[in-house]
Design an enzyme around this catalytic site. Structure first.
Site, PDB file in Angstrom:
ATOM      1  CB  ALA A  62      -0.918  -0.005   1.212  1.00  0.00           C
ATOM      2  N   GLY A 108      -0.305  -4.880   0.883  1.00  0.00           N
ATOM      3  CA  GLY A 108      -1.447  -4.812  -0.027  1.00  0.00           C
ATOM      4  C   GLY A 108      -1.194  -5.502  -1.343  1.00  0.00           C
ATOM      5  CD  GLU A 111      -3.752  -7.082   2.791  1.00  0.00           C
ATOM      6  OE1 GLU A 111      -4.495  -7.276   3.766  1.00  0.00           O
ATOM      7  OE2 GLU A 111      -3.233  -5.972   2.537  1.00  0.00           O
ATOM      8  CD  GLU A 131       0.377  -5.438   5.859  1.00  0.00           C
ATOM      9  OE1 GLU A 131      -0.148  -5.306   4.749  1.00  0.00           O
ATOM     10  OE2 GLU A 131       0.988  -6.475   6.202  1.00  0.00           O
TER      11      GLU A 131
END
Length: 257
Positions: A62, A108, A111, A131
């Site tokens: 992300a 991300g 993911e 994370e």
């Protein structure tokens, strides 16, 4: 749409993430991905989708700098929900979606890849959810999908240590289907996609729908709880420290507050 490129050949829609240097997943990129799926909805010539990254990475995660612009936990939860909704759309999409992962699929990025139906990886790719090293938790479905692929114990190890695994380990652990030398990755992925594109679109859609029944009610409850927890953790002092340390390229000092 500047972040994404769509090309079509032999029934395969190739979506290329192109946001250098790391193909970080900003909210704008995730929204663009949703829009490109809308476009594919109306293109019957596309029967299979391949998703890969331009440059050195699939996606390194992300957009952490975007996190500094978020002012509240509830706003952070909405950001998580956006990613969850688009990645859930990919997993239930009525055309097969294959991820071709090279370089890194972190946070991300992993993911997003886990939302795809099939994952082919470069042997030396790095896959992980880092994370917790930022004082955060995964928020785009990672806490729920990862245990489905690798089991709870291995998922806990990946989450708690923040350490990535290689493409070869990802195959061994059940997170990826096959691994190839990086120069063979995209050709092998496109070869698979073109083979699948010869199947009946009606049968493929039915098969994807049936696969969705393998999800338990706990998965859908877990996704919602993850987004809420994502926002709660974001409001901690540790999260602020972790994000700032990442931007400043230093080791964070967590205090448990």
């Amino acid at each position: 749409m500047d972040f994404l490129k769509l090309s079509v050949e032999d029934g395969v829609g190739l979506i290329t993430i192109q946001r250098p240097p790391a193909n970080a997943l900003s909210s704008a990129l995730i929204t663009a991905l949703n829009s490109i799926l809308d476009e594919i909805d109306h293109n019957p010539s596309i029967r299979v989708i391949v998703l890969h990254g331009d440059g050195r990475f699939f996606s390194a995660g992300a957009d952490i700098k975007e996190f500094t612009e978020v002012s509240s936990g509830s706003e952070f939860s909405k950001l998580a929900s956006l990613g969850q909704q688009v990645f859930e759309r990919i997993e239930s999409y009525d055309k097969p979606v294959i991820a071709a992962i090279h370089g890194a699929a972190l946070g991300g990025g992993l993911e997003l890849a886990m939302g795809c139906h099939i994952r082919y990886v470069a042997e030396d790719a790095k896959l992980g959810l880092p994370e917790l090293s930022l004082g955060l938790i995964p928020g785009f479905g990672g806490t729920q999908r990862l245990p489905r692929y690798v089991g709870t114990a291995k998922a806990a190890e990946m989450l708690f240590t923040s350490e990535p695994i290689s493409g070869l380990e990802a195959v061994e652990w059940g997170l990826a289907n096959k691994a190839f030398p990086v120069e063979e990755l995209l050709p092998k992925t496109l070869e698979l996609a073109k083979k699948i594109a010869l199947k009946s679109p009606i049968a493929l859609q039915a098969a994807i729908t049936m696969l969705q029944f393998s999800k338990s009610d706990a998965f859908h409850k877990g996704i919602k709880a993850e987004a809420e927890s994502f926002g709660t953790v974001f409001e901690s002092a540790d999260a602020k420290e972790g994000i700032q340390a990442f931007i400043e390229k230093r080791q964070p000092t967590f205090t448990g507050k």
